[in-house]
Design an enzyme around this catalytic site. Structure first.
Site, short mmCIF file in Angstrom:
data_model
loop_
_atom_site.label_atom_id
_atom_site.label_comp_id
_atom_site.label_asym_id
_atom_site.label_seq_id
_atom_site.Cartn_x
_atom_site.Cartn_y
_atom_site.Cartn_z
N LYS A 86 0.86 -1.19 0.00
CA LYS A 86 0.00 0.00 0.00
C LYS A 86 0.90 1.24 0.00
O LYS A 86 1.77 1.39 0.86
CB LYS A 86 -0.87 -0.03 1.25
CG LYS A 86 -2.19 0.67 1.10
CD LYS A 86 -3.00 0.44 2.38
CE LYS A 86 -4.37 1.03 2.29
NZ LYS A 86 -5.02 1.02 3.61
O1 G3P Z 1 -7.54 1.82 5.59
C1 G3P Z 1 -7.81 3.09 5.12
C2 G3P Z 1 -9.18 3.66 5.44
O2 G3P Z 1 -10.17 2.71 5.31
C3 G3P Z 1 -9.24 4.49 6.69
O3 G3P Z 1 -10.54 4.70 7.17
O4 G3P Z 1 -12.12 5.40 8.93
O5 G3P Z 1 -9.68 5.95 9.19
O6 G3P Z 1 -11.09 7.14 7.50
P1 G3P Z 1 -10.86 5.86 8.25
#
Ligand code: G3P
Length: 223
Positions: A86
């Site tokens: 990633k």
């Molecule tokens: O893994 C990346 C993403 O899904 C992060 O989500 O909830 O931290 O905005 P969030």
């Protein structure tokens, strides 16, 4: 549509796998740091995740310049056949995406917030793009409209890169993603556990069982 779990928590990943709902896993430095704070070791966490699911597991580098990203990315890809590197969407990230894709190492291009970034990541050879829909909603935009844009752009230019809906906050994001034809949604555990349930399913089942009990008491299933 594939369903990934957005977590580095081994218990959550095992649970989702037992439910038969786990097509893959995505992690990020924040999620991994949360587990490491409990005393778990970085490599052990990743190895366990890669073993639980045969599906793709996205593991993010923390380097920000091209050379460091490449060094870390190659280490990530050695962890297992299902490891996906990633990389954040930056100019160095794009350059590293191109170099890794040329070596057939799959890349998930993350922190995508519009269609232009998504197309550039796809042109660099990314296997996945991860638009963060929840974080766009947080600033008053409609995150899911970006998924619609990317879908149209990828269709226009016949890009093979998969659209992975990230930063999902509710079952509605999942449903809209399905309708738009997104390839993957990655879900925090609390959203995943909400998905199969519906109050009318629970109510209906309770009524069936009550009617059966009223008619026959505790009688065993007659077969
Ligand atoms: O893994 C990346 C993403 O899904 C992060 O989500 O909830 O931290 O905005 P969030």
């Amino acid at each position: 549509m594939k369903v990934f779990l957005d977590s580095a928590n081994i218990d959550e990943i095992k649970q989702a796998n037992d439910w038969g709902l786990l097509d893959g896993v995505t992690t990020n430095p924040s999620l991994i740091a949360k587990e490491m704070k409990k005393g778990l070791e970085f490599k052990k966490i990743l190895k366990s995740i890669l073993e639980i699911t045969p599906g793709p597991v996205s593991i993010e580098v923390i380097g920000t310049d091209y050379e460091t990203m490449m060094k870390q990315a190659l280490k990530v890809s050695e962890l297992g056949n299902n490891a996906v590197v990633k990389l954040p969407f930056t100019t160095d990230g794009l350059r590293a995406t191109k170099s890794l894709s040329d070596k057939r190492i799959p890349v998930n291009s993350t922190l995508i917030f519009n269609g232009i970034q998504a197309l550039f990541a796809a042109k660099a050879g990314a296997a996945y793009v991860s638009p963060f829909v929840g974080r766009l909603d947080d600033i008053g935009e409609d995150g899911m409209s970006v998924i619609e844009q990317i879908k149209t752009i990828f269709t226009n230019y016949e890009m093979k890169t998969k659209i992975l809906v990230a930063s999902v906050r509710s079952p509605l994001h999942v449903l809209r993603g399905m309708i738009m034809g997104a390839d993957v949604v990655t879900l925090p555990f609390d959203v995943l556990s909400k998905l199969p349930s519906h109050p009318k399913t629970e109510e209906g089942l309770n009524r069936f069982l009550k009617d059966w009990e009223n008619a026959f008491g505790n009688m065993d299933f007659p077969l």
